[in-house]
Design a protein around this motif. Structure first.
Motif, PDB file in Angstrom:
ATOM      1  N   ALA A   1      42.819 -38.607 -36.425  1.00 53.98           N
ATOM      2  CA  ALA A   1      43.740 -38.469 -37.552  1.00 53.98           C
ATOM      3  C   ALA A   1      43.607 -37.083 -38.164  1.00 53.98           C
ATOM      4  N   SER A   2      44.675 -36.599 -38.758  1.00 50.82           N
ATOM      5  CA  SER A   2      44.655 -35.277 -39.386  1.00 50.82           C
ATOM      6  C   SER A   2      44.162 -35.338 -40.826  1.00 50.82           C
ATOM      7  N   GLU A   3      43.452 -36.382 -41.174  1.00 51.21           N
ATOM      8  CA  GLU A   3      42.832 -36.492 -42.496  1.00 51.21           C
ATOM      9  C   GLU A   3      41.467 -37.144 -42.348  1.00 51.21           C
ATOM     10  N   PRO A   4      40.378 -36.493 -42.793  1.00 50.04           N
ATOM     11  CA  PRO A   4      40.376 -35.150 -43.382  1.00 50.04           C
ATOM     12  C   PRO A   4      40.786 -34.093 -42.369  1.00 50.04           C
TER      13      PRO A   4
ATOM     14  N   TRP B   1      44.965 -22.743 -44.441  1.00 48.74           N
ATOM     15  CA  TRP B   1      44.255 -22.354 -43.220  1.00 48.74           C
ATOM     16  C   TRP B   1      43.658 -23.569 -42.522  1.00 48.74           C
ATOM     17  N   ARG B   2      43.250 -24.576 -43.282  1.00 46.02           N
ATOM     18  CA  ARG B   2      42.742 -25.800 -42.661  1.00 46.02           C
ATOM     19  C   ARG B   2      43.852 -26.545 -41.935  1.00 46.02           C
ATOM     20  N   ARG B   3      45.010 -26.605 -42.554  1.00 45.30           N
ATOM     21  CA  ARG B   3      46.139 -27.286 -41.920  1.00 45.30           C
ATOM     22  C   ARG B   3      46.560 -26.556 -40.644  1.00 45.30           C
ATOM     23  N   HIS B   4      46.562 -25.219 -40.712  1.00 43.72           N
ATOM     24  CA  HIS B   4      46.911 -24.427 -39.530  1.00 43.72           C
ATOM     25  C   HIS B   4      45.893 -24.653 -38.417  1.00 43.72           C
TER      26      HIS B   4
ATOM     27  N   PRO C   1      34.140 -36.850 -47.104  1.00 42.16           N
ATOM     28  CA  PRO C   1      34.836 -36.110 -46.048  1.00 42.16           C
ATOM     29  C   PRO C   1      34.000 -35.022 -45.392  1.00 42.16           C
ATOM     30  N   LEU C   2      33.226 -34.294 -46.178  1.00 42.03           N
ATOM     31  CA  LEU C   2      32.423 -33.212 -45.598  1.00 42.03           C
ATOM     32  C   LEU C   2      31.349 -33.764 -44.672  1.00 42.03           C
ATOM     33  N   ALA C   3      30.664 -34.819 -45.107  1.00 46.35           N
ATOM     34  CA  ALA C   3      29.643 -35.438 -44.254  1.00 46.35           C
ATOM     35  C   ALA C   3      30.279 -36.047 -43.010  1.00 46.35           C
ATOM     36  N   PHE C   4      31.458 -36.620 -43.170  1.00 46.33           N
ATOM     37  CA  PHE C   4      32.160 -37.224 -42.032  1.00 46.33           C
ATOM     38  C   PHE C   4      32.450 -36.162 -40.974  1.00 46.33           C
ATOM     39  N   VAL C   5      32.967 -35.008 -41.397  1.00 41.19           N
ATOM     40  CA  VAL C   5      33.300 -33.936 -40.461  1.00 41.19           C
ATOM     41  C   VAL C   5      32.043 -33.391 -39.793  1.00 41.19           C
ATOM     42  N   ALA C   6      30.958 -33.254 -40.562  1.00 41.88           N
ATOM     43  CA  ALA C   6      29.725 -32.690 -40.015  1.00 41.88           C
ATOM     44  C   ALA C   6      29.083 -33.601 -38.971  1.00 41.88           C
ATOM     45  N   LYS C   7      29.153 -34.897 -39.186  1.00 44.07           N
ATOM     46  CA  LYS C   7      28.501 -35.844 -38.271  1.00 44.07           C
ATOM     47  C   LYS C   7      29.382 -36.270 -37.105  1.00 44.07           C
TER      48      LYS C   7
ATOM     49  N   LEU D   1      39.798 -31.166 -41.424  1.00 43.60           N
ATOM     50  CA  LEU D   1      38.829 -30.527 -40.543  1.00 43.60           C
ATOM     51  C   LEU D   1      38.249 -31.481 -39.501  1.00 43.60           C
ATOM     52  N   ALA D   2      38.603 -32.761 -39.561  1.00 41.23           N
ATOM     53  CA  ALA D   2      38.150 -33.683 -38.509  1.00 41.23           C
ATOM     54  C   ALA D   2      38.758 -33.306 -37.159  1.00 41.23           C
ATOM     55  N   VAL D   3      39.947 -32.680 -37.172  1.00 41.07           N
ATOM     56  CA  VAL D   3      40.594 -32.319 -35.911  1.00 41.07           C
ATOM     57  C   VAL D   3      39.814 -31.213 -35.189  1.00 41.07           C
ATOM     58  N   PRO D   4      39.537 -30.063 -35.822  1.00 37.31           N
ATOM     59  CA  PRO D   4      38.727 -29.066 -35.115  1.00 37.31           C
ATOM     60  C   PRO D   4      37.303 -29.540 -34.833  1.00 37.31           C
ATOM     61  N   ALA D   5      36.760 -30.431 -35.673  1.00 37.05           N
ATOM     62  CA  ALA D   5      35.425 -30.973 -35.398  1.00 37.05           C
ATOM     63  C   ALA D   5      35.446 -31.811 -34.125  1.00 37.05           C
ATOM     64  N   ALA D   6      36.494 -32.620 -33.958  1.00 40.00           N
ATOM     65  CA  ALA D   6      36.631 -33.408 -32.733  1.00 40.00           C
ATOM     66  C   ALA D   6      36.823 -32.491 -31.532  1.00 40.00           C
ATOM     67  N   LYS D   7      37.564 -31.409 -31.712  1.00 40.10           N
ATOM     68  CA  LYS D   7      37.790 -30.465 -30.618  1.00 40.10           C
ATOM     69  C   LYS D   7      36.478 -29.804 -30.206  1.00 40.10           C
ATOM     70  N   ALA D   8      35.631 -29.496 -31.166  1.00 38.35           N
ATOM     71  CA  ALA D   8      34.330 -28.895 -30.846  1.00 38.35           C
ATOM     72  C   ALA D   8      33.489 -29.852 -30.011  1.00 38.35           C
ATOM     73  N   ALA D   9      33.519 -31.134 -30.358  1.00 35.31           N
ATOM     74  CA  ALA D   9      32.757 -32.121 -29.587  1.00 35.31           C
ATOM     75  C   ALA D   9      33.338 -32.285 -28.191  1.00 35.31           C
ATOM     76  N   ALA D  10      34.658 -32.163 -28.075  1.00 34.34           N
ATOM     77  CA  ALA D  10      35.328 -32.393 -26.795  1.00 34.34           C
ATOM     78  C   ALA D  10      35.193 -31.218 -25.842  1.00 34.34           C
ATOM     79  N   ARG D  11      34.994 -30.028 -26.382  1.00 33.21           N
ATOM     80  CA  ARG D  11      35.018 -28.834 -25.536  1.00 33.21           C
ATOM     81  C   ARG D  11      33.907 -28.861 -24.489  1.00 33.21           C
ATOM     82  N   LEU D  12      32.722 -29.266 -24.884  1.00 33.35           N
ATOM     83  CA  LEU D  12      31.602 -29.283 -23.941  1.00 33.35           C
ATOM     84  C   LEU D  12      31.801 -30.330 -22.855  1.00 33.35           C
TER      85      LEU D  12
END
Length: 354
Positions: free
Chosen positions: A89-92, A126-129, A67-73, A94-105
């Motif tokens: 998907a909301s699992e893992p 805090w991750r769920r929030h 999961p950690l490597a998945f979110v990072a990449k 942190l994939a949601v905010p990671a996707a948002k970071a990629a989408a913002r630019l």
């Protein structure tokens, strides 16, 4: 439209409820002509980064479950896909905010598909929030899950309830198999609670009926043993896993469908049975959304015990036998798929305003 679905596991990995839902929606959207890439952990052989299957392009993020490597990449893979909408998907979590970071630019809208599991409380709050607040929209399959995601911090205006769907055309065209009067269908796992169904049947042992249990899993052996102990095994047929197309004739021939599972973000098997004309009887469970379907169905009923379940099965026998219920046309695959597309179009249009 170019769509990127993000789910670490897929049905090819043996994934659970969300993985099946994600794949089905992705394939239906691809069949409509959309360019769909499903970004996931690799499940195909070889060293190539992508693989086309059933109209969907699968794109590797990691080769192994991490999961950690998945979110990072994930942001780097999404940047190479260049989608119009990211559906994650909301699992893992942190994939949601990671996707948002990629989408913002790229100014790309992000939709999070949210569902709950009985062990969700083990996830960091805090991750769920963060996951609930990050996306532009949150898709949930039921009002029960909507309550959960709003408690996690999602704004009411961002949440969209989009249910699972069934093949109404296939149901209308299917034959009728009258082998069972009462049916239970679900994966027989730790949440199946099939013993409540069997106890209800045992209350009716002096009446004439035949029952079928569709599904397989670790709880099956105990259920078969319980049926023998209750001395009803001669009238309860365990059919194992059956694809929806093979379930439908049996459901069309049945009068009652019983739902007793303790967990269901959406009761897809119940929906299929209701569309096949079955009378739905649901035992209320706090972590199941099944009650939402029968509360809106004048033929259905909600119970809290095996005794009440048995009573409602008897009462349902007096109702007219149906083999299709057109009230469930809004749950047809095509109708629900259109709801996804409408939401995507609205999000893309909103982004274009700024």
């Amino acid at each position: 439209m170019r769509l990127a679905f993000v789910t670490m596991t897929t049905p090819h990995h043996g994934g659970g409820w969300y993985a099946r839902r994600s794949r089905a929606v992705a394939e239906r959207l691809a069949a409509r002509g959309h360019d769909v890439t499903l970004v996931c952990q690799q499940w195909w052989g070889g060293d190539h980064a992508s693989f086309d299957f059933d109209g969907v392009t699968y794109r590797r993020v990691t080769a192994d479950r991490s999961p950690l490597a998945f979110v990072a990449k994930l942001p780097f893979v999404l940047n190479s896909v260049r989608p119009d909408v990211i559906h994650v998907a909301s699992e893992p979590t942190l994939a949601v905010p990671a996707a948002k970071a990629a989408a913002r630019l790229r100014r790309t809208p992000v939709v999070a598909e949210w569902w709950t599991r009985p062990d969700d409380e083990t996830a960091s709050s805090w991750r769920r929030h963060w996951a609930a607040r990050s996306p532009d929209a949150v898709f949930v399959p039921s009002g029960t899950v909507e309550t959960t995601v709003r408690e996690c911090g999602a704004t009411p205006d961002s949440v969209e309830v989009i249910p699972d769907s069934v093949d109404l055309a296939g149901i209308r065209a299917a034959p009728v198999d009258p082998r069972a009067d009462i049916v239970y269908a679900r994966s027989l796992d730790e949440h199946a609670n099939v013993e409540e169904f069997l106890l209800a049947l045992a209350e009716l042992r002096r009446r004439e009926w035949r029952a079928a249990i569709i599904g397989d899993g670790p709880a099956r052996a105990a259920a078969e043993r319980m049926a023998r102990d209750l001395r009803i095994d001669d009238r309860v047929e365990f059919l194992g896993d059956l694809p929806p197309a093979e379930q439908v004739p049996i459901l069309k021939g049945a009068q009652v469908f019983a739902q007793t599972a303790t967990w269901a973000p959406f009761a897809t098997e119940l929906l299929r049975a209701l569309a096949c004309g079955c009378v739905g009887v649901v035992e209320y469970q706090a972590d199941s959304a099944a009650h939402e379907l029968v509360e809106a169905d004048p033929r259905g009923s909600l119970v809290t015990s095996p005794r009440e379940l048995a009573d409602e099965i008897v009462a349902a026998a007096e109702l007219e036998h149906w083999t299709v219920n057109e009230d469930y046309a809004p749950y047809d695959h095509d109708a629900v798929c259109s709801r996804y597309v409408d939401c995507y179009d609205r999000l893309v249009a909103d982004y274009g305003l700024f």
